[in-house]
Design an enzyme around this catalytic site. Structure first.
Site, PDB file in Angstrom:
ATOM      1  N   GLU A 116      -8.224   6.894   4.692  1.00 25.80           N
ATOM      2  CA  GLU A 116      -7.977   6.313   6.011  1.00 25.80           C
ATOM      3  C   GLU A 116      -6.489   6.199   6.300  1.00 25.80           C
ATOM      4  OE1 GLU A 116     -10.047   2.619   6.204  1.00 25.80           O
ATOM      5  OE2 GLU A 116     -11.965   3.530   5.706  1.00 25.80           O
ATOM      6  N   CYS A 129       0.215   3.300   8.821  1.00 28.34           N
ATOM      7  CA  CYS A 129      -0.200   2.812   7.505  1.00 28.34           C
ATOM      8  C   CYS A 129      -0.854   3.969   6.752  1.00 28.34           C
ATOM      9  CB  CYS A 129      -1.179   1.644   7.667  1.00 28.34           C
ATOM     10  SG  CYS A 129      -1.670   0.894   6.099  1.00 28.34           S
ATOM     11  N   CYS A 136      -9.369   2.952  -5.315  1.00 24.73           N
ATOM     12  CA  CYS A 136      -8.330   2.140  -5.957  1.00 24.73           C
ATOM     13  C   CYS A 136      -8.854   1.609  -7.280  1.00 24.73           C
ATOM     14  CB  CYS A 136      -7.944   0.981  -5.031  1.00 24.73           C
ATOM     15  SG  CYS A 136      -6.468   0.073  -5.552  1.00 24.73           S
ATOM     16  N   CYS A 140      -8.997  -5.735  -6.052  1.00 24.24           N
ATOM     17  CA  CYS A 140      -8.622  -7.016  -5.440  1.00 24.24           C
ATOM     18  C   CYS A 140      -9.821  -7.530  -4.651  1.00 24.24           C
ATOM     19  CB  CYS A 140      -7.411  -6.833  -4.536  1.00 24.24           C
ATOM     20  SG  CYS A 140      -5.935  -6.284  -5.433  1.00 24.24           S
ATOM     21  N   CYS A 143     -10.066  -7.262  -0.758  1.00 25.01           N
ATOM     22  CA  CYS A 143      -9.721  -5.973  -0.158  1.00 25.01           C
ATOM     23  C   CYS A 143     -10.933  -5.053  -0.164  1.00 25.01           C
ATOM     24  CB  CYS A 143      -8.575  -5.333  -0.941  1.00 25.01           C
ATOM     25  SG  CYS A 143      -8.161  -3.674  -0.399  1.00 25.01           S
ATOM     26  N   GLY A 195      -5.272   2.476  -2.001  1.00 23.90           N
ATOM     27  CA  GLY A 195      -4.637   2.780  -3.270  1.00 23.90           C
ATOM     28  C   GLY A 195      -3.390   1.954  -3.554  1.00 23.90           C
ATOM     29  N   GLU A 196      -2.938   2.024  -4.793  1.00 25.50           N
ATOM     30  CA  GLU A 196      -1.713   1.379  -5.262  1.00 25.50           C
ATOM     31  C   GLU A 196      -0.635   2.461  -5.374  1.00 25.50           C
ATOM     32  OE1 GLU A 196       1.369  -0.172  -6.393  1.00 25.50           O
ATOM     33  OE2 GLU A 196      -0.159  -1.747  -6.310  1.00 25.50           O
ATOM     34  N   SER A 227       4.227  -1.086  -0.372  1.00 27.53           N
ATOM     35  CA  SER A 227       3.563  -2.321  -0.788  1.00 27.53           C
ATOM     36  C   SER A 227       2.903  -2.125  -2.145  1.00 27.53           C
ATOM     37  CB  SER A 227       2.507  -2.718   0.251  1.00 27.53           C
ATOM     38  OG  SER A 227       1.773  -3.845  -0.207  1.00 27.53           O
ATOM     39  N   SER A 249       2.061  -7.564  -2.569  1.00 26.17           N
ATOM     40  CA  SER A 249       0.766  -8.146  -2.235  1.00 26.17           C
ATOM     41  C   SER A 249       0.582  -9.371  -3.137  1.00 26.17           C
ATOM     42  CB  SER A 249      -0.322  -7.079  -2.486  1.00 26.17           C
ATOM     43  OG  SER A 249      -1.539  -7.435  -1.917  1.00 26.17           O
ATOM     44  N   PHE A 250       1.005 -10.530  -2.644  1.00 24.97           N
ATOM     45  CA  PHE A 250       1.155 -11.710  -3.502  1.00 24.97           C
ATOM     46  C   PHE A 250      -0.094 -12.607  -3.482  1.00 24.97           C
ATOM     47  CE2 PHE A 250       3.517 -15.582  -4.954  1.00 24.97           C
ATOM     48  CZ  PHE A 250       4.023 -15.029  -6.112  1.00 24.97           C
ATOM     49  N   HIS A 251      -0.344 -13.262  -2.371  1.00 24.36           N
ATOM     50  CA  HIS A 251      -1.628 -13.878  -2.030  1.00 24.36           C
ATOM     51  C   HIS A 251      -2.032 -15.149  -2.777  1.00 24.36           C
ATOM     52  CE1 HIS A 251      -2.010 -10.268   0.265  1.00 24.36           C
ATOM     53  NE2 HIS A 251      -2.194  -9.500  -0.782  1.00 24.36           N
ATOM     54  N   ASN A 326      -8.880 -10.160   7.483  1.00 19.70           N
ATOM     55  CA  ASN A 326      -9.656  -9.269   8.346  1.00 19.70           C
ATOM     56  C   ASN A 326     -11.043  -9.130   7.725  1.00 19.70           C
ATOM     57  OD1 ASN A 326     -10.389  -7.429  10.295  1.00 19.70           O
ATOM     58  ND2 ASN A 326      -8.608  -6.122  10.027  1.00 19.70           N
ATOM     59  N   CYS A 369      -8.612  -1.969   5.667  1.00 20.17           N
ATOM     60  CA  CYS A 369      -8.581  -0.708   4.936  1.00 20.17           C
ATOM     61  C   CYS A 369      -9.860  -0.483   4.132  1.00 20.17           C
ATOM     62  CB  CYS A 369      -7.379  -0.694   3.999  1.00 20.17           C
ATOM     63  SG  CYS A 369      -7.014   0.948   3.433  1.00 20.17           S
TER      64      CYS A 369
END
Length: 393
Positions: A116, A129, A136, A140, A143, A195-196, A227, A249-251, A326, A369
């Site tokens: 995507e 983006c 991935c 997470c 996600c 993905g990372e 990111s 990507s802390f969160h 989201n 995503c």
């Protein structure tokens, strides 16, 4: 949550292109790689550098995909190029346009895999983006891509090809011989898709070098943000070899919570990650590190979390992007209320950090995503099931 119907939906079912046997794709090659490929085709070493410059401009400045249009090359040389190479980018499978102008693309890459890409228009700018992997490995829990297994890394050509595809759709390629319009519809890139990126470092680096090249797409390194979820060993290398801005990507503000939200934390915990960020060579007041923080009701959104976050990032030139969750079907979390998000932001702001609240975009087209890819896979599965049940499969 009931999503509104998109204002425009243009879904195309395209025939799958077969690769042209024996031909090598020039998209994604570095200048050195292209030079070596041209020499292997028969170009003299003396001429190879000049030919790379000419072909590079046709592909990345003008968006040309047909060697026959490269009119500053001889017809015979164009025929030789056409016999040896192709100029191919990922093909668009579907395109959806949200009521807020966000565009979401599902694109097909080699092997029939799908990723995507999301384009977000804003006042005076537009951000693309980009994805770096199919699926991935990080799982997470908030996600949607984390629910999809890693299939493979994208090549440099498949990454930069997403940028080229979006420019196609936006009609943004300049025309040779006409005045160049300096207005950029696609002005920024964020590596925040599927993905990372730091688990596919070499391909991401080469793709971004192409995007930054001044004789092509020509985006400033400060217009590109990578990111990461916290792949600590690759963070300093990102500054040295790409030089782009960094987002994390802390969160969460405790290892206990971050272990659940971002499981890579079990390998490189908050303290280890923050130590690496404090040493990030590009970190400065003009090139702040962005801390991405998704707001999850009752999980990470308390006043205590906000105060702890401020203390944790002390000494790091930073801004905190607060992201309303989201929501996607089956998600294990709920979005924090607007009041809670604003209270959280206020604590951060009063501590001296910028704390913008990201406006949710493209919710009517599943812009979280991974959602469009999952919907596509469900659709194919449904078709297979119908065929099997009817005896047609």
């Amino acid at each position: 949550m009931t999503a509104k119907a998109p204002i425009t939906q243009d879904v195309m079912t395209l025939p799958r292109k077969l690769p042209q046997e024996g031909k090598v794709n020039l998209v994604g090659m570095t200048r050195d790689q292209m030079r070596e490929a041209l020499i292997a085709m028969g170009t003299t070493e003396r001429q190879a550098k000049m030919r790379v410059g000419q072909i590079w401009q046709w592909i990345y400045q003008w968006g040309v995909r047909d060697f026959a249009e490269m009119t500053n090359l001889s017809k015979a040389y164009r025929a030789d190029l056409d016999a040896a190479f192709v100029i191919e980018i990922p093909e668009m499978v579907s395109r959806q346009v949200s009521e807020d102008g966000t565009r979401k693309y599902l694109v097909r890459i080699a092997g029939g895999h799908e990723v995507e890409v999301v384009y977000i228009p804003e006042e005076g700018r537009g951000t693309l983006c980009v994805s770096s992997q199919v699926g991935c490995t990080l799982t997470c829990s908030f996600c949607h891509t984390g629910t999809q297994k890693l299939v493979r890394n994208l090549t440099a050509g498949e990454i930069v090809g997403q940028i080229m595809m979006a420019r196609d759709d936006l009609g943004e390629w300049p025309k040779p011989g006409e005045p160049k319009d300096e207005t950029r519809l696609l002005s920024n890139i964020v590596l925040m898709g599927m993905g990372e990126p730091l688990y596919n470092f070499a391909n991401v680096r080469d793709a971004m070098k192409i995007a930054m090249d001044g004789e092509g797409i020509s985006l400033s390194r400060r217009r590109i943000t990578l990111s990461t979820s916290g792949v600590v060993p690759e963070i300093a290398r990102t500054a040295r070899e790409i030089g782009c801005l960094l987002a994390v990507s802390f969160h969460a503000t405790t290892d206990e919570v971050r272990d659940k939200l971002v499981p890579i934390n079990k390998r490189w915990n908050i303290e280890t990650l923050l130590d690496a960020l404090r040493e990030y060579p590009k970190a400065s007041n003009s090139e702040r590190i962005t801390f991405e923080y998704v707001m999850l009701e009752g999980v990470n959104d308390s006043d205590e979390d906000a105060r702890r976050l401020v203390k944790l990032i002390e000494g790091i030139p930073a801004k905190i992007n607060l992201i309303p969750f989201n929501e996607w079907p089956g998600a294990p979390y709920k979005r924090s209320s607007n009041n809670r998000i604003h209270a959280f932001a206020d604590i951060i702001y009063k501590a001296g950090y910028a704390s913008p609240i990201r406006t949710p975009r493209g919710e009517d087209i599943m812009a979280a995503c991974g959602q469009l890819k999952s919907a596509s896979e469900r659709q194919r599965k449904s078709r297979r099931q119908i065929e099997a049940e009817s005896g047609l499969g």
